[in-house]
Structure formats: C-alpha cells, structure tokens
Write a protein that holds these residues in place. Sequence first.
Motif, PDB file in Angstrom:
ATOM      1  N   LEU A  11     -73.250  90.246  -0.902  1.00  9.71           N
ATOM      2  CA  LEU A  11     -73.172  91.250   0.119  1.00  9.71           C
ATOM      3  C   LEU A  11     -74.247  92.063   0.133  1.00  9.71           C
ATOM      4  N   ARG A  12     -75.246  91.775  -0.612  1.00  7.94           N
ATOM      5  CA  ARG A  12     -76.716  92.558  -0.444  1.00  7.94           C
ATOM      6  C   ARG A  12     -77.354  91.812   1.195  1.00  7.94           C
ATOM      7  N   LEU A  13     -77.043  90.674   1.316  1.00  9.63           N
ATOM      8  CA  LEU A  13     -77.418  89.975   2.596  1.00  9.63           C
ATOM      9  C   LEU A  13     -76.602  90.342   3.842  1.00  9.63           C
ATOM     10  N   LEU A  14     -75.186  90.692   3.302  1.00  7.34           N
ATOM     11  CA  LEU A  14     -74.083  91.184   4.566  1.00  7.34           C
ATOM     12  C   LEU A  14     -74.813  92.480   5.069  1.00  7.34           C
ATOM     13  N   LEU A  15     -74.972  93.401   4.136  1.00 11.90           N
ATOM     14  CA  LEU A  15     -75.211  94.546   4.399  1.00 11.90           C
ATOM     15  C   LEU A  15     -76.577  94.835   4.924  1.00 11.90           C
ATOM     16  N   ASP A  16     -77.653  94.096   4.308  1.00  9.18           N
ATOM     17  CA  ASP A  16     -79.135  94.044   4.926  1.00  9.18           C
ATOM     18  C   ASP A  16     -79.565  93.495   6.269  1.00  9.18           C
ATOM     19  N   LEU A  40     -67.371  84.031   0.768  1.00  4.46           N
ATOM     20  CA  LEU A  40     -66.958  84.999   1.741  1.00  4.46           C
ATOM     21  C   LEU A  40     -65.344  85.247   2.031  1.00  4.46           C
ATOM     22  N   GLU A  41     -64.707  84.024   2.029  1.00  6.37           N
ATOM     23  CA  GLU A  41     -62.886  84.190   2.284  1.00  6.37           C
ATOM     24  C   GLU A  41     -62.362  84.764   0.774  1.00  6.37           C
ATOM     25  N   ARG A  42     -63.005  84.759  -0.345  1.00  7.38           N
ATOM     26  CA  ARG A  42     -62.410  85.034  -1.580  1.00  7.38           C
ATOM     27  C   ARG A  42     -62.684  86.656  -1.534  1.00  7.38           C
ATOM     28  N   LEU A  43     -63.950  86.985  -1.138  1.00  9.22           N
ATOM     29  CA  LEU A  43     -64.168  88.429  -1.116  1.00  9.22           C
ATOM     30  C   LEU A  43     -63.495  89.207  -0.268  1.00  9.22           C
ATOM     31  N   GLU A  44     -63.188  88.553   0.820  1.00  9.85           N
ATOM     32  CA  GLU A  44     -62.360  89.142   1.894  1.00  9.85           C
ATOM     33  C   GLU A  44     -60.859  89.142   1.428  1.00  9.85           C
ATOM     34  N   ARG A  45     -60.194  88.108   0.947  1.00 15.13           N
ATOM     35  CA  ARG A  45     -58.880  88.117   0.019  1.00 15.13           C
ATOM     36  C   ARG A  45     -58.732  89.188  -0.821  1.00 15.13           C
ATOM     37  N   ASP A  46     -59.727  89.327  -1.860  1.00 18.19           N
ATOM     38  CA  ASP A  46     -60.086  90.503  -2.672  1.00 18.19           C
ATOM     39  C   ASP A  46     -59.942  91.711  -2.314  1.00 18.19           C
ATOM     40  N   GLY A  47     -60.345  91.842  -1.124  1.00 17.14           N
ATOM     41  CA  GLY A  47     -60.517  93.225  -0.695  1.00 17.14           C
ATOM     42  C   GLY A  47     -61.705  93.784  -0.998  1.00 17.14           C
ATOM     43  N   VAL A  48     -62.623  93.145  -1.225  1.00 21.56           N
ATOM     44  CA  VAL A  48     -64.156  93.583  -1.496  1.00 21.56           C
ATOM     45  C   VAL A  48     -64.876  93.785  -0.264  1.00 21.56           C
ATOM     46  N   ILE A  49     -64.683  93.042   0.816  1.00 22.63           N
ATOM     47  CA  ILE A  49     -65.116  92.890   2.120  1.00 22.63           C
ATOM     48  C   ILE A  49     -64.096  93.286   2.896  1.00 22.63           C
ATOM     49  N   VAL A  50     -63.857  94.605   3.668  1.00 18.77           N
ATOM     50  CA  VAL A  50     -62.787  95.033   3.928  1.00 18.77           C
ATOM     51  C   VAL A  50     -62.784  94.988   5.688  1.00 18.77           C
ATOM     52  N   HIS A 144     -73.728 106.739   5.223  1.00 20.59           N
ATOM     53  CA  HIS A 144     -72.818 105.937   4.546  1.00 20.59           C
ATOM     54  C   HIS A 144     -73.564 104.590   4.027  1.00 20.59           C
ATOM     55  N   ARG A 145     -73.186 104.357   2.810  1.00 20.94           N
ATOM     56  CA  ARG A 145     -73.927 103.185   2.189  1.00 20.94           C
ATOM     57  C   ARG A 145     -73.093 102.575   0.905  1.00 20.94           C
ATOM     58  N   VAL A 146     -73.493 101.416   0.784  1.00 21.34           N
ATOM     59  CA  VAL A 146     -72.553 100.832  -0.407  1.00 21.34           C
ATOM     60  C   VAL A 146     -73.608  99.890  -1.292  1.00 21.34           C
ATOM     61  N   LEU A 147     -74.797  99.480  -0.612  1.00 20.23           N
ATOM     62  CA  LEU A 147     -75.695  98.735  -1.048  1.00 20.23           C
ATOM     63  C   LEU A 147     -76.225  98.910  -2.489  1.00 20.23           C
ATOM     64  N   PRO A 148     -76.579 100.397  -2.600  1.00 20.34           N
ATOM     65  CA  PRO A 148     -77.134 100.865  -4.219  1.00 20.34           C
ATOM     66  C   PRO A 148     -75.906 100.650  -5.301  1.00 20.34           C
ATOM     67  N   LEU A 149     -74.422 100.819  -4.735  1.00 22.37           N
ATOM     68  CA  LEU A 149     -73.405 100.366  -5.488  1.00 22.37           C
ATOM     69  C   LEU A 149     -73.455  99.041  -5.807  1.00 22.37           C
ATOM     70  N   VAL A 150     -73.468  98.152  -5.118  1.00 18.88           N
ATOM     71  CA  VAL A 150     -73.546  96.637  -5.189  1.00 18.88           C
ATOM     72  C   VAL A 150     -74.701  96.312  -6.363  1.00 18.88           C
ATOM     73  N   GLU A 151     -75.872  96.838  -5.854  1.00 20.51           N
ATOM     74  CA  GLU A 151     -76.974  96.602  -6.763  1.00 20.51           C
ATOM     75  C   GLU A 151     -76.721  97.027  -8.224  1.00 20.51           C
ATOM     76  N   SER A 152     -75.932  98.042  -8.437  1.00 20.89           N
ATOM     77  CA  SER A 152     -75.765  98.367  -9.533  1.00 20.89           C
ATOM     78  C   SER A 152     -74.692  97.726 -10.675  1.00 20.89           C
ATOM     79  N   LEU A 153     -73.962  96.998  -9.905  1.00 25.39           N
ATOM     80  CA  LEU A 153     -72.920  96.234 -10.419  1.00 25.39           C
ATOM     81  C   LEU A 153     -73.154  94.824 -11.390  1.00 25.39           C
ATOM     82  N   THR A 154     -74.298  94.498 -10.795  1.00 20.32           N
ATOM     83  CA  THR A 154     -75.073  93.124 -11.418  1.00 20.32           C
ATOM     84  C   THR A 154     -76.422  93.259 -12.034  1.00 20.32           C
TER      85      THR A 154
END
Length: 180
Positions: A11-16, A40-50, A144-154
């Motif tokens: 996700l960091r790479l996709l956002l950056d 990537l397919e799982r992240l899309e299927r799970d709704g993480v990548i919308v 609009h951003r989500v990278l800080p959120l992604v970085e806070s999750l792991t």
Amino acid sequence: MPFDALDARILRLLLDRPRTSVREYARILGVARGTLQARLERLERDGVIVMAGPRVSPAALGHPVLAFVRIEVARGHLDDVADALAGVPEIVEAFSITGSGGDLLTRVVARDNAHLEGVIQRLGRLPGVVRTRTEIALSERVPHRVLPLVESLTPDQGPEPDSAPEPDPDPPEGAQRDAR
C-alpha cells in the motif's frame, strides 16, 4: 488472510508511486510478481483497495470553489434526497451523518460564488430537503491521504528497499559513537 507487513509495504508503494508497474513494485519489494499480483487481488477483493485510476482536480476543471453543504432532510426522505443528489454534477461526495448539523454532508464544487449559490438553491428545492447550511473552504490544510493510517497499522519494518538508514546525530546518553 489478515493485513500484514507486506500488505502495508504494498500500500505504501501504491500510494507513493501510483504509476509504477506491477513488475517494478515486485522488484522493489523483493517478492515474486505472482505473489504481488495475488496480494493486490486480495486487497481489492477485501475492499482495502477500492479503486485504481487518476485523481481528478475539480479546480483544474474550472471549479475552484469548494464548499461543504449540510442538508437537513424531512423524516422518511433520506434515500430520496440522496438519490436526487447523485444527479447534481457539482456534488463530488455525499455522506449520511449524525448530530445536530443535518442528515447529509456534501462536498460541492463550483466555478465561482454565483455558481455555488445556484447549486445551493437547487439543493434547497429538492423534495424532502428542509434546510441547508453551507461552509466555504478557504484552503486545503491537509490533503486527502491514507498513507499515515497505513503506516500506523503495522510496526515499523525498517527502511524501505532502495533506501539506507540515516545515522542518529544525537545518540542516547552513554552510547558510544563509532570512531572509524
């Protein structure tokens, strides 16, 4: 499969670097292309990548005015009003909300203040709308951003590939500096 450190790195790479190829992402991450594609397919299927695609600027399209319009809706008309909002091109987002400020919060773009006034009047005439309240945005302070959120999750996984850690200019007291 739960969200893990590799998912966060992806996700960091996709956002950056949103315009990088899957092959290049796999190289940077040091994983097989098939592994990356499956993730990537799982992240899309799970709704993480919308969604995948460009983010378009309404201002660059001639709509530099941004306002937030709260809409109070008559009881039982929320779905009808929401459906009608979908037909107003200047509404770029709409959310059901709670609290005393209304039932819907919309993000509205306009060419100028006169255009915004026309949009607001149109919203006020929709069947089921009781009243509107508008707040004009003066400037964007946090885009609009989500990278800080992604970085806070792991937990921190160390430096990204292709980067080296920076030396600590002020090591903790009692630590030895490398004298080489």
